[in-house]
Structure formats: structure tokens, C-alpha cells
Design a protein around this motif. Structure first.
Motif, short mmCIF file in Angstrom:
data_model
loop_
_atom_site.label_atom_id
_atom_site.label_comp_id
_atom_site.label_asym_id
_atom_site.label_seq_id
_atom_site.Cartn_x
_atom_site.Cartn_y
_atom_site.Cartn_z
N LEU A 132 -24.66 42.02 -13.37
CA LEU A 132 -25.68 41.70 -14.37
C LEU A 132 -25.19 42.04 -15.78
N VAL A 133 -24.49 43.17 -15.94
CA VAL A 133 -23.95 43.52 -17.25
C VAL A 133 -22.86 42.53 -17.65
N ASN A 134 -22.04 42.10 -16.69
CA ASN A 134 -21.06 41.04 -16.96
C ASN A 134 -21.73 39.77 -17.45
N LEU A 135 -22.87 39.43 -16.87
CA LEU A 135 -23.54 38.16 -17.20
C LEU A 135 -24.41 38.26 -18.43
N LEU A 136 -25.04 39.43 -18.65
CA LEU A 136 -26.08 39.54 -19.68
C LEU A 136 -25.79 40.59 -20.75
N GLY A 137 -24.80 41.45 -20.54
CA GLY A 137 -24.56 42.54 -21.47
C GLY A 137 -25.26 43.82 -21.03
N PRO A 138 -25.21 44.86 -21.86
CA PRO A 138 -25.73 46.17 -21.44
C PRO A 138 -27.24 46.25 -21.37
N ARG A 150 -4.06 46.14 -23.94
CA ARG A 150 -5.40 45.61 -24.21
C ARG A 150 -6.41 46.37 -23.35
N PRO A 151 -7.72 46.24 -23.63
CA PRO A 151 -8.71 46.89 -22.76
C PRO A 151 -8.70 46.28 -21.36
N HIS A 152 -8.94 47.12 -20.36
CA HIS A 152 -9.11 46.60 -19.00
C HIS A 152 -10.59 46.36 -18.75
N ARG A 153 -10.90 45.47 -17.83
CA ARG A 153 -12.26 44.96 -17.69
C ARG A 153 -13.15 45.86 -16.83
N SER A 191 -13.83 48.90 -16.44
CA SER A 191 -13.51 50.12 -17.18
C SER A 191 -14.40 51.28 -16.78
N GLY A 192 -13.94 52.48 -17.12
CA GLY A 192 -14.76 53.66 -16.93
C GLY A 192 -16.03 53.61 -17.75
N ASP A 193 -15.97 53.05 -18.96
CA ASP A 193 -17.17 52.96 -19.80
C ASP A 193 -18.21 52.05 -19.16
N LEU A 194 -17.77 50.94 -18.57
CA LEU A 194 -18.69 50.04 -17.87
C LEU A 194 -19.31 50.75 -16.67
N ALA A 195 -18.49 51.44 -15.88
CA ALA A 195 -18.99 52.14 -14.70
C ALA A 195 -19.93 53.28 -15.09
N PHE A 196 -19.64 53.95 -16.20
CA PHE A 196 -20.53 55.01 -16.68
C PHE A 196 -21.90 54.44 -17.03
N HIS A 197 -21.91 53.30 -17.70
CA HIS A 197 -23.17 52.66 -18.07
C HIS A 197 -23.98 52.29 -16.83
N VAL A 198 -23.31 51.72 -15.84
CA VAL A 198 -23.99 51.34 -14.60
C VAL A 198 -24.54 52.58 -13.90
N LEU A 199 -23.76 53.66 -13.88
CA LEU A 199 -24.24 54.91 -13.28
C LEU A 199 -25.44 55.46 -14.04
N GLU A 200 -25.40 55.38 -15.37
CA GLU A 200 -26.53 55.85 -16.17
C GLU A 200 -27.79 55.05 -15.84
N PRO A 229 -21.65 49.95 -23.50
CA PRO A 229 -20.26 49.48 -23.33
C PRO A 229 -20.10 48.06 -23.85
N GLU A 230 -18.87 47.74 -24.21
CA GLU A 230 -18.56 46.36 -24.53
C GLU A 230 -18.70 45.51 -23.26
N ARG A 231 -19.28 44.34 -23.40
CA ARG A 231 -19.31 43.41 -22.28
C ARG A 231 -17.86 43.06 -21.93
N PRO A 232 -17.48 43.15 -20.64
CA PRO A 232 -16.08 42.86 -20.29
C PRO A 232 -15.67 41.47 -20.74
#
Length: 365
Positions: A185-191, A314-317, A319-328, A349-352
Motif C-alpha cells: 500500500l505504501v508502494n502504491l499510495l505513499g506513506p 543509489r537508494p535501495h527500495r 529499505s530500513g526506513d520503509l520497513a520502520f514506517h510499516v512497523l510503526e 519515508p520516501e516512496r520507493p
């Protein structure tokens, strides 16, 4: 190609899928496997023709740049911190940690050491989900307004050989399956901006009916049904239900509703699947997948993307920041239920970055 050496810590059920998929990505050079149980590492190493080492030897191997952490959830941070201390990048199985506080320790340590953290799930990089992302970005459903996401089953004790950890701290349907759905959902819609949730626990014990522990009773310490409402920064409101208490259901895994049309998104635990779009009053119509990695189990693609990112700086997709957001977000659903209030999500997080259509299988740049 300047390949990246990787090593696996944790040789349980999921490791076979990772090791098999690693053969599909030329950038990856699998150097070793390890496990707290040496016999498990030896067996998996023999199966795939890979050296089995002790955990200390694997962490001390200078040829290994990325440690893939496939341990149980309660060990994710401990093993991740050891890899970081050894100067390795680390990609963990989901969830990143069992609490936001523990995840923050891991990310802080990585920043201090100058290494990367990645985390499953990486299924959002699958061809079907990347095509859904492209369609949404191109306006195929208009402005996204709402959605639903459902994973519901009777529980994992029917099939998993050792399912007890699913019902202890760090388990439950939200931490187990929620990462697939919320990450996509974050991939599709953002944070996500804020969350409301209600959770429940139907039973205090579970009877295992799978082998080899058939007949064993295990305690249940966590909620086994979780219903949340997620408000995204970009505006949509999405209902999410994760449950180990449902005998059967007919909901699609993810549906998104836009101002012009609705989209049926495939199961986010898979890399492919049928994509369908329907306009008001019209029938559901299939949409062809435009991206690679939709025809199999590529459950190491996030590691491969990290490897490409290291080489390309470059940034990897995944990412720990993405996973942290999902955990939050997942932790906030339980907090909302406990406290009876909406919970604001602090991380953004930045949208991947989207993957380009037309890339050949095994290549991510």
C-alpha cells in the motif's frame, strides 16, 4: 558485473526460497550460510552447494558485504546489530523488529556505522505490483480515494512444522502478514498519516495439527484479529484486516477505489497475479503485467536491489526506513486499540522508486 557477496544467517523454512531465488540475480554471489544450529546450516549448505560456517566466521568473512538475516522475529535486531558491528550491510526478514523502539536502535546503529539496512517484504518489487504502481501513477483509476486489504485464515498451526512463535510476542497476524499488505500500500499510495484500530484474541491456546508437533498445545500471547483504518498522507482511507481467526472469506487481497475506477491488486505475498480494473457500472477487465519478476518466487529481489544500489551508489527500495514506517503503522493499530484514540504516524519515508517496465528478469537497473 561486479558481484556482491552475501551470506545467510538463519536456515529455517524460508531460507530455501531465498537461496533458490538468488540464482536468478547475477549480481548476487552467495558465499556462506550459518545458523545457531550448525546441523541446520550444514543441511541447507549441502542442499544448495554452499559452504556452511559458524555465525562468527560468516560475520568475519571480508568477501561478504550483505548479511541476509532470516532468523525468527525476536532475534532480528540482535543478529542485525551483530552484522552491523561487523561492518556488514544487513537485509532482514520481516518485520524489521518487534517494536518501533528496537527498530530505531537498529537503524541508528547502521547510520553510525555507515552501512545499509533493508527488510522484507520485497514482493512489492514483483512485476504485478510494479505494474499496478505504474497504472496508478498514470491515472488509470483517477485520484485514489479509498481501499481495502484483507488477509484472514484459521491460523498457521494447520501447516507450519513449528508454528508456536506465531502466537508469542513478535507474532500474530499483523506482524506476520501485515508487512506484505502495508508495504505494498505504501508502494502504491505513499506513506501513512494516522491510524485507528481494534484488535482481539479469540483463544488463549492453540492446538497444532501439523506434523511433527500434531497434538501439541501452544500459548497465545498476542492479538489474533486486527482491524485498522489507515489514512494516507496523499488522502486515501484504507481498511486493513489481518486475522488468524477466520475459517473462510471471499475478499480480494487488495482493492483500491479511485475517482474514475477501481483496481483489484494481486496478493502481495506473491510477485505476480491478475490485475483487474472496473469503471462505474462496468465489468472487471484484466490488465496485462508490463514488468518482469511476475512469474515465480523471487524472494531475494530486495537483496539484489540493495546490491545494485551499493554498486550504483543509489537508494535501495526495500529499505530500513520503509520497513520502520510499516512497523510503526502496525504497532499503532495495537496502540489505538489499547488507548481508544487515533495514532499519528511520525515517520515519512520516501516512496520507493518505481521499477522501469521492460527490464529483463534478474536486472534491476
Amino acid at each position: 558485473m561486479d558481484r556482491v557477496g552475501i551470506g545467510f544467517i538463519g536456515c529455517g523454512n524460508i531460507s530455501a526460497a531465498y537461496l533458490k531465488a538468488a540464482r536468478d540475480f547475477p549480481i548476487l554471489d552467495v558465499r556462506a550460510v550459518a545458523d545457531i544450529a550448525p546441523q541446520a546450516a550444514a543441511a541447507r549448505g549441502e542442499e544448495f552447494g554452499i559452504p556452511a560456517k559458524s555465525i562468527d566466521d560468516l560475520l568475519g568473512d571480508p568477501a561478504i558485504e550483505i548479511v541476509v538475516n532470516l532468523t525468527v522475529p525476536l532475534a532480528h535486531v540482535e543478529v542485525g546489530l551483530r552484522a552491523i558491528a561487523a561492518g556488514k550491510h544487513v537485509h532482514s526478514e520481516k518485520p524489521l523488529a518487534v517494536t518501533v523502539a528496537e527498530a530505531r536502535r537498529l537503524l541508528d546503529a547502521a547510520r553510525d556505522r555507515g552501512v545499509r539496512v533493508g527488510c522484507a517484504p520485497d514482493t512489492f518489487l514483483g512485476g504485478a505490483h510494479q505494474t499496478c504502481r505504474k497504472l496508478i501513477d498514470e491515472g488509470a483509476i483517477g485520484m485514489p480515494l479509498a481501499g481495502t486489504a484483507f488477509f484472514m485464515c484459521p491460523g498457521h498451526e494447520r501447516w507450519h512444522p513449528n508454528p508456536g512463535f506465531y502466537y508469542l510476542a513478535g507474532g500474530g497476524p499483523m506482524l506476520d502478514m501485515g508487512p506484505y499488505y502495508i508495504t505494498d500500500l505504501v508502494n502504491l499510495l505513499g506513506p501513512v498519516r494516522r491510524v485507528a484500530g481494534v484488535t482481539s484474541r479469540a483463544r488463549s491456546e492453540r492446538l497444532i495439527t501439523s506434523e511433527p508437533l500434531n497434538g501439541t498445545v501452544v500459548p497465545v500471547e498476542v492479538a489474533t484479529h486486527a482491524a485498522g483504518t489507515l489514512e494516507f498522507v496523499s488522502g486515501p482511507v484504507v481498511t486493513v484486516v489481518m486475522s488468524f481467526d477466520v475459517a473462510a472469506h471471499r475478499h480480494r487481497p487488495i482493492e483500491l477505489y479511485g475517482s474514475e475506477a477501481a483496481m483489484s491488486v494481486p496478493d502481495p505475498n506473491d510477485f505476480g497475479g491478475d490485475i483487474e480494473i472496473a469503471r462505474a457500472g462496468g465489468a472487471w477487465e484484466s490488465v496485462a503485467t508490463e514488468h518482469a519478476h511476475a512469474d515465480g518466487n523471487y524472494r531475494v529481489i530486495g537483496v539484489a536491489d540493495m546490491a545494485h544500489a551499493i554498486r550504483a551508489n543509489r537508494p535501495h527500495r526495500a529499505s530500513g526506513d520503509l520497513a520502520f514506517h510499516v512497523l510503526e503503522v502496525m504497532e499503532a493499530i495495537q496502540r489505538s486499540s489499547d488507548e481508544g484514540v487515533h495514532i499519528a504516524i511520525e515517520s515519512r519515508p520516501e516512496r520507493p522508486a518505481a521499477l522501469a517496465p521492460g527490464l529483463p528478469a534478474g536486472i534491476l537497473d
